[in-house]
Motif scaffolding. Sequence first.
Motif, short mmCIF file in Angstrom:
data_model
loop_
_atom_site.label_atom_id
_atom_site.label_comp_id
_atom_site.label_asym_id
_atom_site.label_seq_id
_atom_site.Cartn_x
_atom_site.Cartn_y
_atom_site.Cartn_z
N THR A 39 -63.45 -8.66 61.28
CA THR A 39 -63.75 -7.99 62.54
C THR A 39 -63.89 -6.50 62.29
O THR A 39 -63.32 -5.94 61.34
N SER A 40 -64.64 -5.84 63.18
CA SER A 40 -64.79 -4.40 63.08
C SER A 40 -64.98 -3.82 64.48
O SER A 40 -64.82 -4.53 65.49
N ASP A 41 -65.30 -2.55 64.54
CA ASP A 41 -65.54 -1.89 65.81
C ASP A 41 -66.70 -0.92 65.71
O ASP A 41 -67.28 -0.73 64.63
N ILE A 42 -67.05 -0.32 66.82
CA ILE A 42 -68.19 0.58 66.86
C ILE A 42 -67.97 1.78 65.94
O ILE A 42 -68.90 2.23 65.24
N ARG A 43 -66.76 2.32 65.93
CA ARG A 43 -66.49 3.50 65.09
C ARG A 43 -66.73 3.20 63.62
O ARG A 43 -67.32 4.02 62.90
N HIS A 44 -66.29 2.04 63.16
CA HIS A 44 -66.47 1.71 61.75
C HIS A 44 -67.92 1.34 61.42
O HIS A 44 -68.25 1.12 60.25
N CYS A 45 -68.75 1.27 62.45
CA CYS A 45 -70.20 1.12 62.23
C CYS A 45 -70.90 2.47 62.31
O CYS A 45 -72.14 2.54 62.36
N GLY A 46 -70.12 3.54 62.33
CA GLY A 46 -70.69 4.89 62.25
C GLY A 46 -71.06 5.53 63.57
O GLY A 46 -71.74 6.56 63.58
N VAL A 47 -70.61 4.96 64.69
CA VAL A 47 -70.95 5.51 66.01
C VAL A 47 -69.66 5.94 66.70
O VAL A 47 -68.75 5.14 66.89
#
Length: 224
Positions: free
Chosen positions: A185-193
């Motif tokens: 799982t991940s989140d928006i921040r760890h996708c660079g946003v």
Amino acid sequence: MVRHLGAQVSYDETWQAMRTFTEQRTTDTPDELWVLEHSPVYTLGQAGMESHVLNAAGIPLVRSDRGGQVTYHGPGQVVVYCLINLRRIGLYVKSYVAMLEQAIIDVLTSVGLAQACRKAGAPGVYVPGRCVSPVVAPPDELVKIAALGVKIRNGCSYHGLALNVDMDLQPFLGINPCGYEGLQTSDIRHCGVQLSTNTVGELLVSTLQQALSDAAKQHEYCSA
């Protein structure tokens, strides 16, 4: 109607409030969207297996009446509970779930994550591993960024969706997310946003409102 319930909201209290609202609503009761962030909690669907909880590490576990297996809610995750009279707007469960997924995908696309997608047989929204930093999965392996959980009673929905924005992701390692061993799982921040939960919440609400309005208009047109 949109209700902003704030952050660190109790899961148990909100769940009971959703049930009460649904039980007491009439055919004329306006639909509502509840926007919030929960205090840390694991929730298990009504048919969920506790074996998917690997290490709760002191985080409360609540068995809910939604569908699905186990997931985690906590600060930095936008939750939108959708209390919708699906019969009134002519939506069946399958099309309703697809609408929720599409709303999330549209929001993620609008903030620069055009790679967001569905995964066959596994409700929710995902991004390819190549979008996530630090690396948690191979480039083409799908990483979960949003979860769904719905309950339908007398043609009306409650529960809804949860989109990871800027979270401590460690608690997801204590479970098999949504019952899938090894799912990352991940989140928006760890996708660079970099976005606030409030901003993402507002985007989700406006997107959902438009989708529900479109569904209602389509139902009215087809029924005419």
